[in-house]
Design an enzyme around this catalytic site. Structure first.
Site, PDB file in Angstrom:
ATOM      1  N   HIS A  47      39.779  33.025  46.817  1.00  0.00           N
ATOM      2  CA  HIS A  47      40.545  31.568  47.858  1.00  0.00           C
ATOM      3  C   HIS A  47      42.112  32.542  48.084  1.00  0.00           C
ATOM      4  O   HIS A  47      41.791  31.628  49.394  1.00  0.00           O
ATOM      5  CB  HIS A  47      40.822  31.791  46.196  1.00  0.00           C
ATOM      6  CG  HIS A  47      41.990  30.399  46.135  1.00  0.00           C
ATOM      7  ND1 HIS A  47      41.887  29.050  45.700  1.00  0.00           N
ATOM      8  CD2 HIS A  47      43.275  30.112  46.581  1.00  0.00           C
ATOM      9  CE1 HIS A  47      42.606  28.327  45.352  1.00  0.00           C
ATOM     10  NE2 HIS A  47      44.213  29.090  45.499  1.00  0.00           N
ATOM     11  N   GLU A  48      42.300  33.575  48.012  1.00  0.00           N
ATOM     12  CA  GLU A  48      43.420  33.952  48.236  1.00  0.00           C
ATOM     13  C   GLU A  48      43.383  34.494  49.866  1.00  0.00           C
ATOM     14  O   GLU A  48      44.325  33.554  50.818  1.00  0.00           O
ATOM     15  CB  GLU A  48      44.432  35.240  48.167  1.00  0.00           C
ATOM     16  CG  GLU A  48      44.558  35.549  46.031  1.00  0.00           C
ATOM     17  CD  GLU A  48      45.305  33.885  46.167  1.00  0.00           C
ATOM     18  OE1 GLU A  48      45.883  33.716  46.557  1.00  0.00           O
ATOM     19  OE2 GLU A  48      44.799  33.129  45.197  1.00  0.00           O
ATOM     20  N   GLU A  97      46.460  24.397  49.546  1.00  0.00           N
ATOM     21  CA  GLU A  97      45.652  25.189  47.921  1.00  0.00           C
ATOM     22  C   GLU A  97      44.160  24.924  48.039  1.00  0.00           C
ATOM     23  O   GLU A  97      43.308  24.423  47.606  1.00  0.00           O
ATOM     24  CB  GLU A  97      46.243  24.448  46.792  1.00  0.00           C
ATOM     25  CG  GLU A  97      48.305  25.247  46.732  1.00  0.00           C
ATOM     26  CD  GLU A  97      47.748  26.788  46.238  1.00  0.00           C
ATOM     27  OE1 GLU A  97      46.075  27.035  46.175  1.00  0.00           O
ATOM     28  OE2 GLU A  97      48.452  27.873  47.075  1.00  0.00           O
ATOM     29  N   GLY A 102      48.226  32.954  38.486  1.00  0.00           N
ATOM     30  CA  GLY A 102      46.731  34.000  38.499  1.00  0.00           C
ATOM     31  C   GLY A 102      46.757  35.045  40.368  1.00  0.00           C
ATOM     32  O   GLY A 102      46.360  36.034  39.903  1.00  0.00           O
TER      33      GLY A 102
HETATM   34 ZN   LIG Z   1      45.956  29.257  46.376  1.00  0.00          ZN
END
Ligand SMILES: [Zn+2]
Length: 830
Positions: A290-291, A313, A256
């Site tokens: 998220h990033e 993660e 992604g």
């Molecule tokens: Zn990640």
């Protein structure tokens, strides 16, 4: 050469300290190779000791250690021995490297829209040695200084801020100390948009042919970026540590996105060349958040070794949803987590390959790679939500900030994290971690009820049949005039093996009782029979969309466990989905119904009728008054499930832009999905596909045509697709392979498909020679999921018995074989 072992990494980290990398890349040497010249300055704690550097070149031109040339012929696989180190060392390595077509290392892409060439580097988890010589392990961090020579019309973006970039000669400022897997550079005639927020320079980049899309999406992307930065700055004491914040959208990306400090890379499908649903916008916002969360979790403080992947993660996953929900317009982001991500994790956690969230004993990087799964992401994030619920925000973030402060620009492990949280909260976080992070599998929370003859609830107990404590809410809903109206949500703490009475919901006269209402924990649920009946009758009348997502997930779980028949599930879909208002739920349910329930759980003879039920549901949603995203999701499902003269005529009309439901348009993505469907039904030949591809050349046409060609039913088409998949050269890209694999099973006589399924197992082990990405792609996307026969299961088991299978291929095949067994169980039960 096998992947780096943890034991080797431990020795090397004890011995070495890296002061800095200077990487110079010459990107002007033609289409196959680039030149990489790396200088590494490093210290050795035991002068006289030997070590090794990782480098994976096409040609090692020279290596010089402390002024002494090393013999290039001494390169052993991707390792070059470094004998007799001094206290302070300088290593120079000059090599010709191969560009990648599979996204492993420096990927090179020629845009079919205009012939322009682009490159970008993917170094995680152990691909950095394909770009530059390095000590490729997460705990040998160092500052990087990048210089590069590129064609004059290129723009380059890297981890560090640009110092100069004229006439094809580029130099970037040194980075803060980062791990090798986080290095990147993106290059080509990029289209860029710049902004600034809170003193941080921002950049968005994409290939030239996507300039219009980037300009259109930039306001939303900058808005989400700024909101996420602000929120993370509120939560964390340490400000964003890596200078500028660039986000590049790149072609043929395998994941992604990737959290390279200063330069996050996204798959460029996220620029939405076709109309997108609100759920897709929301998902993209979540990925941006998220990033960005990784800039702290993973980039600023990095796991020492890959067995603590969850430290990267799980946190990024949890904060991605939380920040999107709290700080952006996507306030319902957690519905997506419940509707989509958790199912991914629950499936993983119920397979034979399940593993603990943390400390999973990963010995090599190759083993680490397979744990980028629903457990490290969705389950880990759910565990963290439980931890936050238990400790409270204040103690949780105080602990995190202490953890960052202690390990700034360094590495950490699970015990470091637990120590910080124990100190901030005064609670026994170690016991919590034993329950939640060091165990595997899903607990079940079961509602047990007693009811009077007229159905009135007289007693309610919730039983925790699992091994962990859960902080959950039990929701009660009363049936009133055909609707399920909430009558209470009772927070309870249920220890492992414990039973908890919930008298408040008895007094409230609940018809439906939902354990884990609000979806705070990680657990399967089982309802009492009367509650399930209420779901079947009135699911779509529940107002809270997270509750509906929990109940849809429950229904999915019941079919997978062979406790609910495929027909009953499809009945639920046909009855309740047309009234659904969340496009997240519509997308997920229609996809599961079409691919799994119809495609896998039913034998071939029963699929056409079942697919018609999905098609009717999609068309009912299309005719309804739902929002744009919801009807777009329905249109996609209607396209993919079209069959019969009338629907095909309608499909042809849609593809020509005629008689589309109000407000909907067909972009390239949907057009190619429709063309693939027509091709699968034998309605489109090779010439017609070529003519369609010529109408609007570009990456969609390239991949769409590859998929449509493979989807044609004739034996010649299948043989050609098979050749592309198994005989193609190194120049076939990861994405072209994926498109062909996606099309392959879309048609064909059952007996021919069965024969190909058996052939798949004859060939698949050999795919490992083509690298992890190709092996994963074929092992996953081409796996014959729909062929749940005893012969196919036996063929799969025979391949799995081969001890030489690579970890990536083994995991993919084992998991898909588990799913085949599940499909067999469902078919056997109904
Ligand atoms: Zn990640």
């Amino acid at each position: 050469m096998p992947a780096l072992q943890r034991s080797e990494a431990t020795v090397r980290a004890r011995l070495l300290e890296v002061d800095g990398y200077t990487v110079d890349l010459d990107l002007t040497r033609g289409p196959d190779r680039f030149v990489s010249t790396t200088e590494i300055r490093f210290r050795c704690g035991e002068p006289g000791a030997d070590s090794f550097v990782d480098v994976d070149p096409a040609l090692l031109r020279r290596a010089v250690l402390n002024g002494q040339p090393l013999d290039p012929a001494a390169l052993d696989g991707n390792r070059l021995a470094l004998p007799g180190l001094r206290a302070e060392n300088a290593l120079l390595v000059e090599a010709e490297m191969r560009y990648s077509r599979t996204g492993e290392g420096l990927h090179r892409y020629t845009d079919p829209a205009d012939g322009a060439v682009y490159v970008y580097a993917t170094c995680g988890p152990d691909l950095a040695a394909k770009v530059f010589a390095c000590f490729d392990q997460p705990d040998l961090k160092a500052p990087f200084t990048l210089t590069a020579t590129a064609p004059a019309d290129w723009t380059l973006v890297g981890n560090g801020a640009k110092i100069r970039g004229e006439g094809g000669s580029w130099e970037f400022a040194p980075t803060k100390p980062i791990s090798t897997y986080l290095f990147t550079v993106v290059g080509g005639p990029l289209h860029s948009v710049h902004a600034e927020h809170d003193g941080i320079p921002l950049g968005l980049h994409a290939r030239r042919s996507l300039a219009a899309e980037l300009d259109r999406e930039a306001p939303e992307l900058f808005e989400v970026t700024a909101a996420s930065l602000d929120r993370l700055h509120q939560l964390f004491d340490e400000r964003y540590p890596f200078g500028e914040y660039h986000q590049a959208f790149v072609p043929e990306f395998n994941w992604g996105a990737m959290e390279n400090p200063g330069c996050v890379v996204f798959r460029d499908e996220m620029l939405f060349r076709s109309p997108a649903t609100e759920a897709e916008h929301e998902r993209r916002a979540m990925v941006v958040c998220h990033e960005m969360a990784h800039m702290w979790f993973g980039d600023l403080v990095t796991m020492r070794w890959w067995d603590d992947l969850w430290l990267n993660e799980s946190f990024a996953e949890m904060l991605g949803y939380r920040v999107a929900a709290e700080a952006t317009r996507f306030t319902g982001a957690w519905t997506g987590f419940s509707a989509e991500r958790k199912g991914w994790g629950y499936d993983a956690d119920q397979r034979a390959s399940t593993h603990p969230v943390a400390g999973n004993g990963t010995r090599s990087v190759a083993e680490a790679m397979v744990n980028f799964d629903g457990i490290s992401y969705a389950k880990g994030a759910s565990a963290l939500r439980q931890l936050v619920a238990w400790l409270g925000d204040e103690a949780f973030f105080a602990g995190l900030n202490a953890y960052f402060a202690d390990h700034l620009y360094g590495n950490a492990e699970l015990p470091d994290f637990l120590a910080a949280l124990s100190a901030s909260s005064g609670r026994d976080v170690h016991a919590w971690a034993d329950d939640w992070l060091r165990t595997s599998g899903v607990d079940t929370l079961r509602a047990e009820t007693e009811r009077a003859a007229d159905g009135t609830l007289t007693a309610l107990t919730v039983v925790n049949e699992g091994s962990r404590p859960h902080l959950v809410a039990i929701g009660g809903y009363r049936s009133e005039h055909g609707r399920l109206v909430p009558v209470g949500r009772v927070p309870v703490e249920i220890g492992p093996g414990r039973r908890v009475a919930v008298p408040a919901l008895v007094e409230a006269g609940a018809t439906l009782v939902v354990p884990n209402d609000g979806d705070l924990t990680w657990a399967k649920i089982r309802l009492d029979p009367d509650s399930w009946r209420a779901v079947e009758e009135s699911l779509s009348t529940v107002e809270d969309e997270v509750t509906r997502a929990v109940l849809w997930e429950h229904a999915r779980d019941l079919v997978r466990d062979a406790e609910l028949s495929p027909a009953a599930y499809l009945g639920l879909v046909e009855h309740h989905l047309p009234a659904e208002t969340s496009d997240n739920i519509v997308e997920r349910v229609l996809a599961f119904a079409r691919t799994h329930v119809v495609g896998h759980y039913l034998p071939p003879a029963r699929r056409a009728d079942a697919l018609a039920a999905v098609s009717r549901t999609a068309r009912a949603l299309l005719a309804g008054d739902g929002g744009h995203g919801l009807r777009l999701a329905a249109l996609r499902a209607a396209v993919e499930s079209s069959g019969g003269e009338q629907q095909l005529a309608e499909l042809r009309g849609w593809l020509a832009g005629k008689e589309l439901p109000d407000g909907l348009t067909v972009g390239p993505e949907l057009r190619w999905a429709g063309l693939a469907r027509l091709a699968a039904l034998g309605e489109l030949d090779e010439d017609a596909i070529a003519a369609e591809a010529a109408r609007e050349p570009g990456s969609e046409a390239e991949f769409g045509a590859a998929r449509a060609l493979a989807a044609r039913p004739g034996e010649a088409a299948k043989a050609r697709a098979w050749e592309i998949l198994f005989e193609s050269s190194e120049t076939t890209s990861n994405r072209a392979l994926e498109a062909t694999a996606l099309g392959f099973w879309a048609s064909g006589a059952p007996e021919r498909q069965h024969a190909y399924a058996l052939r798949f197992f004859e060939r698949i082990a050999g795919a490992a020679d083509r690298g992890d990405i190709v092996a994963r792609l074929l092992g996953r996307t081409l796996f014959p999921d729909a062929q749940a026969t005893p012969e196919v299961v036996a063929a799969a088991e025979a391949v799995l018995a081969d001890p030489a299978l690579t970890p990536a291929l083994r995991r993919n095949l084992a998991d898909s074989t588990d799913d085949l067994r599940r499909a067999r169980a469902v078919r056997g039960a109904f």
